[in-house]
Design an enzyme around this catalytic site. Structure first.
Site, mmCIF file in Angstrom:
data_model
loop_
_atom_site.group_PDB
_atom_site.id
_atom_site.type_symbol
_atom_site.label_atom_id
_atom_site.label_comp_id
_atom_site.label_asym_id
_atom_site.label_seq_id
_atom_site.Cartn_x
_atom_site.Cartn_y
_atom_site.Cartn_z
ATOM 1 N N ASP A 6 -0.335 63.529 -19.607
ATOM 2 C CA ASP A 6 -1.533 62.624 -19.558
ATOM 3 C C ASP A 6 -2.240 62.558 -20.870
ATOM 4 O O ASP A 6 -2.395 61.574 -21.497
ATOM 5 C CB ASP A 6 -2.598 62.739 -18.375
ATOM 6 C CG ASP A 6 -2.894 64.522 -18.218
ATOM 7 O OD1 ASP A 6 -1.940 65.091 -18.687
ATOM 8 O OD2 ASP A 6 -3.688 64.807 -17.670
ATOM 9 N N TYR B 131 13.785 61.191 -9.881
ATOM 10 C CA TYR B 131 14.907 59.793 -9.700
ATOM 11 C C TYR B 131 15.916 60.415 -8.766
ATOM 12 O O TYR B 131 16.514 59.471 -8.058
ATOM 13 C CB TYR B 131 15.361 59.101 -10.912
ATOM 14 C CG TYR B 131 14.070 58.637 -11.715
ATOM 15 C CD1 TYR B 131 12.896 58.483 -11.190
ATOM 16 C CD2 TYR B 131 14.387 58.049 -12.893
ATOM 17 C CE1 TYR B 131 11.727 58.189 -11.906
ATOM 18 C CE2 TYR B 131 13.140 57.347 -13.671
ATOM 19 C CZ TYR B 131 11.885 57.276 -12.989
ATOM 20 O OH TYR B 131 10.942 56.799 -13.622
ATOM 21 N N LYS C 77 3.995 68.741 -16.930
ATOM 22 C CA LYS C 77 2.619 68.788 -16.291
ATOM 23 C C LYS C 77 2.319 70.391 -15.618
ATOM 24 O O LYS C 77 2.372 70.409 -14.387
ATOM 25 C CB LYS C 77 2.489 67.686 -15.028
ATOM 26 C CG LYS C 77 1.417 67.298 -14.736
ATOM 27 C CD LYS C 77 0.167 66.807 -15.565
ATOM 28 C CE LYS C 77 -0.976 66.536 -14.599
ATOM 29 N NZ LYS C 77 -2.156 66.131 -15.138
ATOM 30 N N ASP D 225 8.713 53.677 -23.149
ATOM 31 C CA ASP D 225 8.221 52.425 -23.051
ATOM 32 C C ASP D 225 6.949 52.407 -23.894
ATOM 33 O O ASP D 225 6.649 51.172 -24.494
ATOM 34 C CB ASP D 225 7.958 51.853 -21.734
ATOM 35 C CG ASP D 225 9.522 51.106 -21.134
ATOM 36 O OD1 ASP D 225 10.515 51.437 -21.860
ATOM 37 O OD2 ASP D 225 9.287 50.355 -20.270
ATOM 38 N N ASP E 140 10.664 58.168 -19.029
ATOM 39 C CA ASP E 140 10.579 56.729 -18.838
ATOM 40 C C ASP E 140 9.582 55.838 -19.146
ATOM 41 O O ASP E 140 9.420 54.995 -19.836
ATOM 42 C CB ASP E 140 10.963 56.450 -17.291
ATOM 43 C CG ASP E 140 11.427 54.872 -17.060
ATOM 44 O OD1 ASP E 140 11.724 54.435 -17.837
ATOM 45 O OD2 ASP E 140 11.384 54.860 -15.783
#
Ligand code: NAD
Length: 359
Positions: A224, A143, A192, A252, A248
């Site tokens: 994942d 970001y 990852k 959620d 993020d």
């Protein structure tokens, strides 16, 4: 006599002032029950600050927050300011505040109230015992990395860069280890590392500091796989720590396990114990001014403040126990009520929780 804790209170816009008023009742009750002392001061922030001061984050509001031990925020934003230029948007104030206060760790608990299990999209038996916290790095990663476009023979190309340094990984990992130490002592570090160099540095750094927290059981899990396991066996997680974008998405996903956005609290922490505490939801313009918003997310944010910023575990537990008791007794605001005609108001919910608090 307990030390006075200064709390900057930023009610904000929409339902913000309505839910914050209930959280203030909880602060007052905590003083009466436990003898803790709070000095609260309100300040303008968000859309209302744009209207009255011409900026979403007035300098005096920022100073108040900097001089406080913690910040309690309602919510900001609304259609009135949606078409404003970037600098004059309420959300710009929020990002500016997090940056100005050096808040790099976002903490989101997700746990299931037994009586609300039916509100989740997952089967009750899968949810049984779910009680986890996502610790998300907030100020680094893709970001904030370099972004640009360039022309190629295949048309325009867009580049986002994911950058992390050791200091950034270390400080968020330490926050997560300390939080895990106070809970079930299990930490899942999500990355990852099979593909990304930034993830390999992340994993190396977490492994390097892990021996300093020998009581915490550390597992590494690929993002994942973590996304899958959160749906398959959510109760096996305790604390999850991860970088900005993975956090993020996963926070959620974890939030939706619990059913309603009106129940979810969050904290943004920096160095030391200072933090900003707020409900996960926004200003809900569709129900603002009606006195029907669910104040539980904001009240549980106060519990988070007590636990993480002040170390008042007794008062935090008192709030959480009171919320559970009120829900178990069948009281519901409209967002979580099956029978909407029996839903209670924001202030009635606040009063019930305050009255259910005990030492
Ligand atoms: P929202 O969270 O405000 O509302 C989404 C839905 O959930 C609405 O139907 C709303 O009525 C309901 N809801 C939310 N909180 C509730 C509560 N406590 N009790 C009962 N129902 C509740 O999200 P949105 O509609 O996408 O955004 C509205 C405004 O809030 C926008 O301007 C957005 O930018 C802003 N926002 C602010 C924050 C923040 O201040 N941290 C976070 C998210 C959105």
């Amino acid at each position: 006599m307990a030390e006075v804790k200064k709390i900057a209170v930023l009610p904000g816009d929409g339902i913000g002032p309505e839910v914050v008023a209930e959280a203030e009742k909880v602060l007052k009750r905590t003083e009466e029950l436990f003898g803790y002392r709070f000095e609260t001061e309100r300040a303008l922030f968000g859309g209302i600050a744009i209207d009255e001061k011409g900026t979403p984050m007035p300098e005096e509001t920022l100073q108040l927050c900097k001089n406080a031990d913690a910040v309690l925020l309602g919510a900001v934003g609304g259609p009135k300011w949606d078409n404003n230029p970037h600098a004059l948007r309420p959300e710009t104030g929020l990002l500016g505040m997090r940056k100005a206060l050096g808040l790099f760790a976002n903490i989101r608990p997700a746990y299931i109230f037994d009586c609300l299990k039916e509100a989740s999209t997952l089967k009750p038996e899968v949810l049984e015992g779910t009680d986890l916290i996502v610790v998300r790095e907030l100020t680094g990663g893709i970001y904030f990395g370099e972004k640009y476009r360039r022309d190629t023979e295949n048309g325009q190309e867009a580049v986002d860069t994911c950058v992390y340094n050791v200091m950034e990984v270390e400080r968020i990992a330490r926050q997560a280890f300390v939080i895990a130490q106070k809970r079930s002592k299990k930490l899942a570090s999500v990355d990852k590392a099979n593909v990304l160099e930034s993830s390999r540095l992340w994993r190396e750094t977490v492994n390097r500091i892990a021996p300093e927290y020998p009581d915490v059981e550390l597992e590494h899990i690929l993002v994942d796989n973590c996304a899958m396991q959160l749906l398959r066996r959510p109760s096996s997680f305790d604390v999850i720590v991860t970088e900005n974008m993975f956090g993020d998405i996963l926070s959620d996903e974890a939030a939706m396990l619990t059913g309603s956005i009106g129940m979810l609290s969050s904290a943004s922490l920096g160095e030391g114990s200072f933090g900003l505490f707020e409900p996960v939801h926004g200003s809900a313009p569709d129900i603002a001014g009606q006195g029907i918003a669910n104040p539980i997310a904001t009240i549980l944010s106060v519990a988070l403040m007590f636990r993480l910023a002040f170390g008042y575990e007794d008062a935090a537990t008192s709030i959480e126990t009171a919320v559970k008791a009120v829900l178990d007794a069948g009281h519901r605001t409209g967002d979580i009520a099956k029978d909407k005609s029996r839903a209670i108001s924001t202030s009635a919910m606040g009063d019930l929780i305050v009255n259910a608090m005990s030492k």
